[in-house]
Enzyme design. Sequence first.
Site, PDB file in Angstrom:
ATOM      1  N   GLU A  21      46.347  42.885  36.146  1.00 27.05           N
ATOM      2  CA  GLU A  21      47.683  43.152  35.618  1.00 27.05           C
ATOM      3  C   GLU A  21      48.252  41.935  34.902  1.00 27.05           C
ATOM      4  O   GLU A  21      48.958  42.069  33.906  1.00 27.05           O
ATOM      5  CB  GLU A  21      48.612  43.588  36.753  1.00 27.05           C
ATOM      6  CG  GLU A  21      48.217  44.923  37.349  1.00 27.05           C
ATOM      7  CD  GLU A  21      48.977  45.259  38.612  1.00 27.05           C
ATOM      8  OE1 GLU A  21      49.545  46.354  38.660  1.00 27.05           O
ATOM      9  OE2 GLU A  21      48.992  44.422  39.535  1.00 27.05           O
ATOM     10  N   LYS A  98      55.873  52.092  35.911  1.00 31.40           N
ATOM     11  CA  LYS A  98      54.692  51.466  35.313  1.00 31.40           C
ATOM     12  C   LYS A  98      53.790  52.594  34.824  1.00 31.40           C
ATOM     13  O   LYS A  98      53.398  53.464  35.590  1.00 31.40           O
ATOM     14  CB  LYS A  98      53.949  50.611  36.339  1.00 31.40           C
ATOM     15  CG  LYS A  98      52.745  49.888  35.759  1.00 31.40           C
ATOM     16  CD  LYS A  98      51.973  49.116  36.810  1.00 31.40           C
ATOM     17  CE  LYS A  98      52.677  47.830  37.147  1.00 31.40           C
ATOM     18  NZ  LYS A  98      51.820  46.932  37.968  1.00 31.40           N
TER      19      LYS A  98
END
Length: 118
Positions: A21, A98
């Site tokens: 990420e 997200k």
Amino acid sequence: MGLIELKNIKIYAYHGCLVEEKKIGSDYRVDLKVKADLTKSAISDRLADTVDYVHLNHIVKEEMAIRSKLLEHAAERILIRILDELHLVKKATIKVSKINPPIGGNVEKVTIIRSKNR
């Protein structure tokens, strides 16, 4: 009391606990709702008398650009700035989603609500 809502603010950022990420990032969606006294601006028709949604959008984009491990942390920073910088805002709700995280699927949303302590 009035309500201003910003929906579907799309941002690319690098939040998350996983190494992937931090490197590749992800798309995020932010929805924001603020409650404020809009009586004066409804009469005056002056930007100075209301909550400027451009300012709200600017805060969201600046804070989302700062990496956090948790979406809750990014959301909290946004709310703190809104309540500190925009004196008309009495209550704010933020939802951060997200889109396509490396684990698959979507993080439906993290929602946090804050009010001024006055």
